[in-house]
Every structure is written in structure tokens, then in C-alpha cells.
Scaffold this motif. Structure first.
Motif, short mmCIF file in Angstrom:
data_model
loop_
_atom_site.label_atom_id
_atom_site.label_comp_id
_atom_site.label_asym_id
_atom_site.label_seq_id
_atom_site.Cartn_x
_atom_site.Cartn_y
_atom_site.Cartn_z
N ALA A 37 37.04 11.95 61.80
CA ALA A 37 38.36 11.27 61.47
C ALA A 37 39.53 12.11 60.79
O ALA A 37 39.07 13.15 60.16
CB ALA A 37 38.25 10.21 60.30
N VAL A 38 40.87 12.18 61.54
CA VAL A 38 41.96 12.83 60.98
C VAL A 38 42.56 11.87 60.25
O VAL A 38 42.93 10.94 61.00
CB VAL A 38 42.49 13.72 62.11
N ILE A 39 43.03 12.17 59.04
CA ILE A 39 43.92 11.36 58.29
C ILE A 39 45.22 11.60 58.37
O ILE A 39 45.52 12.60 58.00
CB ILE A 39 43.51 11.08 56.76
N THR A 40 46.17 10.64 58.85
CA THR A 40 47.69 10.71 58.87
C THR A 40 48.41 10.31 57.61
O THR A 40 49.51 10.89 57.20
CB THR A 40 48.22 10.05 60.03
N SER A 41 47.84 9.21 57.11
CA SER A 41 48.63 8.42 55.94
C SER A 41 47.41 8.09 55.06
O SER A 41 46.50 7.28 55.58
CB SER A 41 49.43 7.39 56.43
N VAL A 42 47.67 7.99 53.89
CA VAL A 42 46.88 7.40 52.80
C VAL A 42 47.45 6.09 52.69
O VAL A 42 48.62 6.06 52.10
CB VAL A 42 46.48 8.16 51.59
N VAL A 43 46.73 5.07 53.03
CA VAL A 43 47.50 3.66 52.70
C VAL A 43 46.86 2.86 51.32
O VAL A 43 45.72 2.94 51.52
CB VAL A 43 47.53 2.91 53.96
N ALA A 44 47.82 2.41 50.51
CA ALA A 44 47.39 1.22 49.33
C ALA A 44 47.26 0.02 50.17
O ALA A 44 48.18 -0.40 49.99
CB ALA A 44 48.03 1.53 48.16
N GLN A 45 46.07 -0.42 50.59
CA GLN A 45 46.31 -1.78 51.01
C GLN A 45 44.86 -2.55 50.84
O GLN A 45 43.82 -1.81 50.49
CB GLN A 45 46.50 -1.78 52.68
N VAL A 50 49.78 -4.60 52.21
CA VAL A 50 49.89 -3.26 52.05
C VAL A 50 50.81 -3.01 51.07
O VAL A 50 51.78 -3.63 50.76
CB VAL A 50 50.72 -2.56 53.15
N LYS A 51 50.29 -2.17 49.94
CA LYS A 51 51.25 -2.00 48.67
C LYS A 51 52.16 -0.68 48.99
O LYS A 51 53.62 -0.78 48.73
CB LYS A 51 50.30 -1.58 47.73
N SER A 52 51.83 0.35 49.60
CA SER A 52 52.61 1.40 49.88
C SER A 52 51.76 2.33 50.71
O SER A 52 50.38 2.42 50.73
CB SER A 52 52.84 2.23 48.56
N PHE A 53 52.51 3.71 51.14
CA PHE A 53 51.55 4.60 51.88
C PHE A 53 52.30 5.77 51.84
O PHE A 53 53.51 5.93 51.42
CB PHE A 53 51.33 4.24 53.40
N GLU A 54 51.34 6.83 52.09
CA GLU A 54 52.00 8.37 51.71
C GLU A 54 51.48 9.01 52.86
O GLU A 54 50.32 9.14 53.27
CB GLU A 54 51.54 8.95 50.46
N GLU A 55 52.32 9.62 53.77
CA GLU A 55 51.94 10.42 54.97
C GLU A 55 51.26 11.90 54.47
O GLU A 55 51.82 12.51 53.32
CB GLU A 55 53.00 10.73 55.82
N MET A 56 50.46 12.43 55.03
CA MET A 56 49.68 13.60 54.83
C MET A 56 50.80 14.82 55.47
O MET A 56 51.45 14.22 56.29
CB MET A 56 48.49 14.27 55.47
N SER A 57 50.80 15.97 54.84
CA SER A 57 51.97 17.05 55.46
C SER A 57 51.47 17.29 56.60
O SER A 57 50.30 17.44 57.27
CB SER A 57 51.81 18.11 54.41
N GLN A 58 52.64 17.96 57.37
CA GLN A 58 52.20 18.26 59.04
C GLN A 58 51.37 19.46 58.90
O GLN A 58 50.55 19.45 59.70
CB GLN A 58 53.56 18.72 59.33
N ASN A 59 51.37 20.43 58.06
CA ASN A 59 50.43 21.47 58.15
C ASN A 59 48.99 21.06 57.74
O ASN A 59 48.36 21.53 58.47
CB ASN A 59 51.05 22.63 56.76
N ASN A 60 48.95 20.11 56.83
CA ASN A 60 47.62 19.34 56.51
C ASN A 60 47.02 18.87 57.87
O ASN A 60 46.03 19.01 58.30
CB ASN A 60 47.40 18.62 55.48
N ILE A 61 47.80 18.01 58.44
CA ILE A 61 47.39 16.97 59.81
C ILE A 61 46.92 17.97 60.94
O ILE A 61 45.99 17.86 61.49
CB ILE A 61 48.33 16.08 60.22
#
Ligand SMILES: Nc1ncnc2c1ncn2[C@@H]1O[C@H](COP(=O)(O)OP(=O)(O)O)[C@@H](O)[C@H]1O
Ligand SMILES: Cc1ncc(COP(=O)(O)OP(=O)(O)O)c(N)n1
Length: 274
Positions: A37-45, A50-61
Motif C-alpha cells: 500500500a502507498v498512502i496518498t491521503s490520511v483521511v479522518a473518517q 468524513v471529517k477531514s483529510f490531509e494529502e501526503m507530500s509529492q516527495n513522500n508519495i
């Protein structure tokens, strides 16, 4: 020696385990495929929304994908929640470079709770950069409507949409899912100039959180095992039908599906109550 088949999901998270990466990994495991698994966004759901989400940085993905591809090359890849133009561009570039044998695209746009998981301005990029690379694309009806820019109400319109997504937008195969209609749950596959339909009764339950993620993950696992597109969708449909029918009944809202049900039924083992 037994062959180890490997599948990768590039998607967002669900801490309650019903959708996204978590659902994908469970489905891969149930189908006997090594999951990554590669995580693109961490989602609070959760099952309530869904409450909110934050994308991972380009470099990290980018580094997450490189870590997988350089080390354990997947036999099949699926994408789910990609959120933004930047992530779509990056994933499209990486998929092309990796020359993946089978790519299943779940064009995640909006969660059933109504929360957008893809920015509106990213839709064109999804269409231009990823659909042409897809072995199979698995839109639900609202997603298919956005892709072709037409409303879909009838079965014939579902067929027309699946054909248009292949012929105009360039996927190898398209399955338009009927989960959002009334009556029987009928999905339409267009592939190799032919239509196939996959039908189950509609189960009267609110526990359908993550149905699309799970369905596309099982198709990915089956393609990783070198099954044909028709065989993979057949198993995907059997799996998701069992997972919806034998609901776990957990969660305060739209609960997750039962990932144990398909294997339990096939093995006649009561791993979980059916
Ligand atoms: N209540 C239901 N009973 C039986 N099958 C269903 C039900 N809801 C969805 N499905 C099936 O689940 C799969 C996922 O479809 P859908 O729910 O439309 O996807 P998404 O989660 O992307 O909106 C499809 O095979 C669809 O026919
Ligand atoms: C991280 C993440 N990805 C996708 C979804 C949408 O999943 P889906 O299978 O369409 O099911 P619903 O959430 O719409 O019930 C998600 N929620 N989270």
C-alpha cells in the motif's frame, strides 16, 4: 514452489477499516495475494462520514511508490482516492514508467456520506492521464456520469457509458456499477467489443461503506493471479455480494462490509457468523 502474487493499492486511508487502503489490503489478503500500500491521503473518517483529510507530500508519495517498485514489483496495481492534480500527475508518471501488467482504476470522487475525496479541478487529469492506462476502470453511476458528462438512468445508458469510457476515453475495459440504482444490483462490463452483466439481488442494508473499494481490490487481486478480466470481475461480484449480504452490523452509521464472508462460504468454515 508456490507462486506469490503481489498487488499494490495507491489510495487514501480509513481508520475504521471499511474503505480505502485498509479495505483493499484485507481484500488482497482474503484472496491469497500479498498486499502492499502507498498512502496518498490520511483521511479522518468513520461509518458516520468524513471529517477531514490531509494529502501526503509529492516527495513522500513518490518515494513510497519507488520503494515498492524497486523492491517488490506488483503483478497488479489499483488506485483509489488520489485527491489532487499533483498526485494524479505523479501516479500517472510512475505507473507508466513501471510498466505494470494490470492496472485497476477506481475513480473515487465522493464518499457515500457526500464528502468530496477528489478536488473538482482534478477530474480532467483523471480522465486524460489515468483512464487511458487502465486495464479496468470501475466507476459507480455518479462517477461514470462525471466522466462522460451525461446522466445515466437506464440500463441502456449504463451500457452506453461503459462503451464510451473504453472507446472514447481509452480504458481497456470498463465496468459501470449499479449500486446506486434501485432494484437488483446489476453491473455492466464492456470489454473487447462485448458486454457482460453481473447481477445479484439488492440486499436491504445500510452497511455498504467501502463497497466500491472492496470490489475493485478483489478484481485487482484476481488480475494479479493472472485471471482474465471476466473471471476477475466474476469473483469481485461474488465477493462483494457475500460481503454485503452477510453484514457484520458494526458501526454507528453505514457500516463496513464483511470481508470474511466470501472465503468462509467457499471453505464452509464459520470463521465469522454468516
Ligand atoms: N445493497 C446492495 N446489494 C447488493 N449489491 C450491492 C448493493 N450496493 C452495492 N452493491 C454492489 O456493490 C458493488 C459496488 O457498487 P457501488 O456501491 O455502486 O460502488 P461505490 O462504493 O463505488 O459507490 C457493485 O457490484 C454493486 O452492484
Ligand atoms: C480513503 C477512501 N477511499 C475511498 C472511499 C470511498 O469508498 P467507496 O468504496 O466508494 O465507499 P463509500 O465510502 O462511498 O461508502 C472512502 N470512503 N475513503
Amino acid at each position: 514452489m508456490t507462486e506469490i502474487y503481489k498487488a499494490l493499492s495507491i489510495a487514501g486511508t480509513d481508520p475504521t477499516g471499511g474503505a480505502g487502503i485498509h479495505a483493499d489490503l484485507k481484500a488482497f489478503q482474503e484472496q491469497g495475494v500479498y498486499g502492499m500500500a502507498v498512502i496518498t491521503s490520511v483521511v479522518a473518517q468513520n461509518t458516520l462520514g468524513v471529517k477531514s483529510f490531509e494529502e501526503m507530500s509529492q516527495n513522500n508519495i513518490s518515494q513510497q511508490i519507488d520503494c515498492v517498485i524497486e523492491d517488490i514489483k506488483p503483478d497488479a496495481v489499483k488506485t483509489g482516492m488520489l485527491a489532487s492534480i499533483d498526485i494524479i500527475e505523479l501516479v500517472a508518471e510512475k505507473l507508466k514508467a513501471a510498466n505494470i501488467q494490470s492496472y485497476v482504476m477506481d475513480p473515487v470522487m465522493v464518499a457515500k456520506s457526500g464528502h468530496h475525496l477528489l478536488y473538482q479541478d482534478a477530474i480532467d487529469h483523471l480522465k486524460k492521464l489515468l483512464i487511458p492506462q487502465a486495464t479496468v476502470i470501475t466507476p459507480n453511476i455518479p462517477e461514470a456520469e462525471v466522466i462522460i458528462g451525461k446522466s445515466i438512468e437506464t440500463l441502456q445508458q449504463m451500457r452506453d457509458a461503459a462503451k464510451e469510457i473504453v472507446q472514447v476515453y481509452g480504458a481497456k475495459a470498463a465496468i459501470v456499477k449499479g449500486g446506486h440504482r434501485d432494484g437488483e444490483a446489476r453491473d455492466v462490463l464492456y470489454f473487447d467489443e462485448n458486454f457482460e452483466e453481473f447481477v445479484s439481488p439488492r440486499f436491504d442494508t445500510k452497511h455498504t461503506h467501502g463497497t466500491g473499494c472492496t470490489f475493485s481490490a478483489v478484481i485487482t487481486a484476481e488480475l494479479a493471479k493472472q485471471k482474465s478480466i471476466k473471471e476477475a470481475v466474476t469473483v469481485g461480484k461474488e465477493f462483494i455480494s457475500a460481503a454485503i449480504k452477510h453484514t457484520l452490523g458494526i458501526g454507528k452509521g453505514q457500516g463496513p462490509t464483511n470481508h470474511f464472508a466470501y472465503r468462509s462460504m467457499n471453505q464452509q468454515i464459520a470463521r465469522q457468523p454468516l
